[in-house]
Design a protein around this motif. Sequence first.
Motif, PDB file in Angstrom:
ATOM      1  N   CYS A  12      43.528  34.900  49.253  1.00 47.69           N
ATOM      2  CA  CYS A  12      44.583  35.503  48.427  1.00 47.69           C
ATOM      3  C   CYS A  12      44.319  35.263  46.950  1.00 47.69           C
ATOM      4  O   CYS A  12      44.496  36.159  46.122  1.00 47.69           O
ATOM      5  N   GLU A  13      43.878  34.063  46.619  1.00 50.68           N
ATOM      6  CA  GLU A  13      43.594  33.751  45.218  1.00 50.68           C
ATOM      7  C   GLU A  13      42.414  34.571  44.704  1.00 50.68           C
ATOM      8  O   GLU A  13      42.448  35.103  43.601  1.00 50.68           O
ATOM      9  N   MET A  14      41.368  34.701  45.516  1.00 52.44           N
ATOM     10  CA  MET A  14      40.190  35.455  45.095  1.00 52.44           C
ATOM     11  C   MET A  14      40.502  36.939  44.917  1.00 52.44           C
ATOM     12  O   MET A  14      39.998  37.575  44.000  1.00 52.44           O
ATOM     13  N   LEU A  15      41.324  37.499  45.789  1.00 56.60           N
ATOM     14  CA  LEU A  15      41.625  38.929  45.753  1.00 56.60           C
ATOM     15  C   LEU A  15      42.857  39.277  44.935  1.00 56.60           C
ATOM     16  O   LEU A  15      43.142  40.448  44.723  1.00 56.60           O
ATOM     17  N   GLY A  16      43.584  38.249  44.507  1.00 56.96           N
ATOM     18  CA  GLY A  16      44.833  38.523  43.810  1.00 56.96           C
ATOM     19  C   GLY A  16      45.829  39.173  44.750  1.00 56.96           C
ATOM     20  O   GLY A  16      46.591  40.052  44.371  1.00 56.96           O
ATOM     21  N   THR A  69      55.452  44.761  52.459  1.00 61.31           N
ATOM     22  CA  THR A  69      54.627  45.202  51.346  1.00 61.31           C
ATOM     23  C   THR A  69      53.611  44.141  50.939  1.00 61.31           C
ATOM     24  O   THR A  69      53.766  42.963  51.240  1.00 61.31           O
ATOM     25  N   TYR A  70      52.599  44.614  50.243  1.00 65.95           N
ATOM     26  CA  TYR A  70      51.624  43.714  49.642  1.00 65.95           C
ATOM     27  C   TYR A  70      51.082  44.386  48.386  1.00 65.95           C
ATOM     28  O   TYR A  70      51.213  45.591  48.197  1.00 65.95           O
ATOM     29  N   CYS A  71      50.469  43.596  47.521  1.00 61.93           N
ATOM     30  CA  CYS A  71      49.759  44.142  46.372  1.00 61.93           C
ATOM     31  C   CYS A  71      48.487  43.327  46.192  1.00 61.93           C
ATOM     32  O   CYS A  71      48.396  42.188  46.622  1.00 61.93           O
ATOM     33  N   MET A  72      47.497  43.959  45.577  1.00 61.44           N
ATOM     34  CA  MET A  72      46.204  43.313  45.422  1.00 61.44           C
ATOM     35  C   MET A  72      45.605  43.721  44.085  1.00 61.44           C
ATOM     36  O   MET A  72      45.814  44.828  43.610  1.00 61.44           O
ATOM     37  N   ARG A  73      44.844  42.801  43.504  1.00 62.43           N
ATOM     38  CA  ARG A  73      44.132  43.060  42.253  1.00 62.43           C
ATOM     39  C   ARG A  73      43.159  44.218  42.453  1.00 62.43           C
ATOM     40  O   ARG A  73      42.655  44.436  43.561  1.00 62.43           O
ATOM     41  N   SER A  74      42.858  44.950  41.392  1.00 56.03           N
ATOM     42  CA  SER A  74      41.937  46.081  41.484  1.00 56.03           C
ATOM     43  C   SER A  74      40.526  45.621  41.849  1.00 56.03           C
ATOM     44  O   SER A  74      40.146  44.464  41.623  1.00 56.03           O
ATOM     45  N   LYS A  75      39.745  46.549  42.393  1.00 61.99           N
ATOM     46  CA  LYS A  75      38.354  46.261  42.757  1.00 61.99           C
ATOM     47  C   LYS A  75      37.568  45.811  41.530  1.00 61.99           C
ATOM     48  O   LYS A  75      36.792  44.858  41.590  1.00 61.99           O
ATOM     49  N   GLU A  76      37.786  46.485  40.402  1.00 60.09           N
ATOM     50  CA  GLU A  76      37.063  46.147  39.176  1.00 60.09           C
ATOM     51  C   GLU A  76      37.392  44.733  38.705  1.00 60.09           C
ATOM     52  O   GLU A  76      36.491  43.967  38.331  1.00 60.09           O
ATOM     53  N   GLN A  77      38.662  44.365  38.733  1.00 60.79           N
ATOM     54  CA  GLN A  77      39.055  43.026  38.300  1.00 60.79           C
ATOM     55  C   GLN A  77      38.533  41.968  39.262  1.00 60.79           C
ATOM     56  O   GLN A  77      38.080  40.907  38.848  1.00 60.79           O
ATOM     57  N   THR A  78      38.562  42.268  40.546  1.00 61.05           N
ATOM     58  CA  THR A  78      38.044  41.323  41.543  1.00 61.05           C
ATOM     59  C   THR A  78      36.542  41.131  41.352  1.00 61.05           C
ATOM     60  O   THR A  78      36.041  40.002  41.408  1.00 61.05           O
ATOM     61  N   GLU A  79      35.805  42.221  41.112  1.00 66.43           N
ATOM     62  CA  GLU A  79      34.361  42.112  40.866  1.00 66.43           C
ATOM     63  C   GLU A  79      34.081  41.267  39.637  1.00 66.43           C
ATOM     64  O   GLU A  79      33.168  40.433  39.636  1.00 66.43           O
ATOM     65  N   GLU A  80      34.856  41.465  38.580  1.00 63.01           N
ATOM     66  CA  GLU A  80      34.684  40.672  37.353  1.00 63.01           C
ATOM     67  C   GLU A  80      34.963  39.192  37.623  1.00 63.01           C
ATOM     68  O   GLU A  80      34.215  38.321  37.184  1.00 63.01           O
ATOM     69  N   MET A 117      34.654  37.656  40.471  1.00 59.83           N
ATOM     70  CA  MET A 117      33.584  37.116  41.315  1.00 59.83           C
ATOM     71  C   MET A 117      32.320  36.838  40.498  1.00 59.83           C
ATOM     72  O   MET A 117      31.617  35.855  40.754  1.00 59.83           O
ATOM     73  N   LYS A 118      32.031  37.671  39.498  1.00 53.23           N
ATOM     74  CA  LYS A 118      30.899  37.395  38.605  1.00 53.23           C
ATOM     75  C   LYS A 118      31.102  36.075  37.887  1.00 53.23           C
ATOM     76  O   LYS A 118      30.182  35.258  37.782  1.00 53.23           O
ATOM     77  N   ILE A 119      32.306  35.863  37.384  1.00 52.39           N
ATOM     78  CA  ILE A 119      32.634  34.609  36.689  1.00 52.39           C
ATOM     79  C   ILE A 119      32.521  33.438  37.654  1.00 52.39           C
ATOM     80  O   ILE A 119      31.918  32.405  37.334  1.00 52.39           O
ATOM     81  N   TYR A 120      33.069  33.588  38.854  1.00 51.80           N
ATOM     82  CA  TYR A 120      33.019  32.543  39.872  1.00 51.80           C
ATOM     83  C   TYR A 120      31.572  32.171  40.190  1.00 51.80           C
ATOM     84  O   TYR A 120      31.206  30.997  40.199  1.00 51.80           O
ATOM     85  N   HIS A 121      30.729  33.163  40.430  1.00 56.50           N
ATOM     86  CA  HIS A 121      29.321  32.899  40.771  1.00 56.50           C
ATOM     87  C   HIS A 121      28.579  32.264  39.602  1.00 56.50           C
ATOM     88  O   HIS A 121      27.739  31.370  39.805  1.00 56.50           O
ATOM     89  N   LEU A 135      29.722  28.651  39.479  1.00 58.78           N
ATOM     90  CA  LEU A 135      29.178  27.922  40.614  1.00 58.78           C
ATOM     91  C   LEU A 135      27.705  27.596  40.383  1.00 58.78           C
ATOM     92  O   LEU A 135      27.265  26.466  40.602  1.00 58.78           O
ATOM     93  N   LYS A 136      26.943  28.581  39.888  1.00 57.40           N
ATOM     94  CA  LYS A 136      25.529  28.372  39.596  1.00 57.40           C
ATOM     95  C   LYS A 136      25.367  27.308  38.512  1.00 57.40           C
ATOM     96  O   LYS A 136      24.528  26.416  38.617  1.00 57.40           O
ATOM     97  N   LYS A 137      26.189  27.400  37.479  1.00 58.20           N
ATOM     98  CA  LYS A 137      26.139  26.428  36.390  1.00 58.20           C
ATOM     99  C   LYS A 137      26.469  25.024  36.905  1.00 58.20           C
ATOM    100  O   LYS A 137      25.806  24.052  36.553  1.00 58.20           O
ATOM    101  N   SER A 138      27.437  24.934  37.775  1.00 63.90           N
ATOM    102  CA  SER A 138      27.828  23.650  38.346  1.00 63.90           C
ATOM    103  C   SER A 138      26.699  23.031  39.152  1.00 63.90           C
ATOM    104  O   SER A 138      26.427  21.839  39.076  1.00 63.90           O
TER     105      SER A 138
END
Length: 81
Positions: A40-44, A54-65, A67-71, A74-77
């Motif tokens: 839920c946190e990753m997908l908003g 009902t449910y709502c979810m973050r946009s695909k573009e925002q989720t992709e952005e 995930m780029k930050i997360y990766h 993670l790599k830096k860590s």
Amino acid sequence: MSKKYTERKDGIKSVTLVIDAYDGRKLEIPLEVWQVDVICEMLGLSVDTTNLDTYCMRSKEQTEENMKIYHHLLKKSHNEE
């Protein structure tokens, strides 16, 4: 896992991830509470747990952005270890 991911105050009993293939095969994967919280946190993702209508979810573009930050972090860590 931290307490943040282990306590639920809503009426949700269980959550299952369902993979439904075009050829009719289906795989149901039961998820633990902490796994649902992470997804839920990753997908908003927010679900109306009062009535499950009902449910709502973050946009695909925002989720992709995100995930780029997360990766990147993670790599830096891992490089700092």
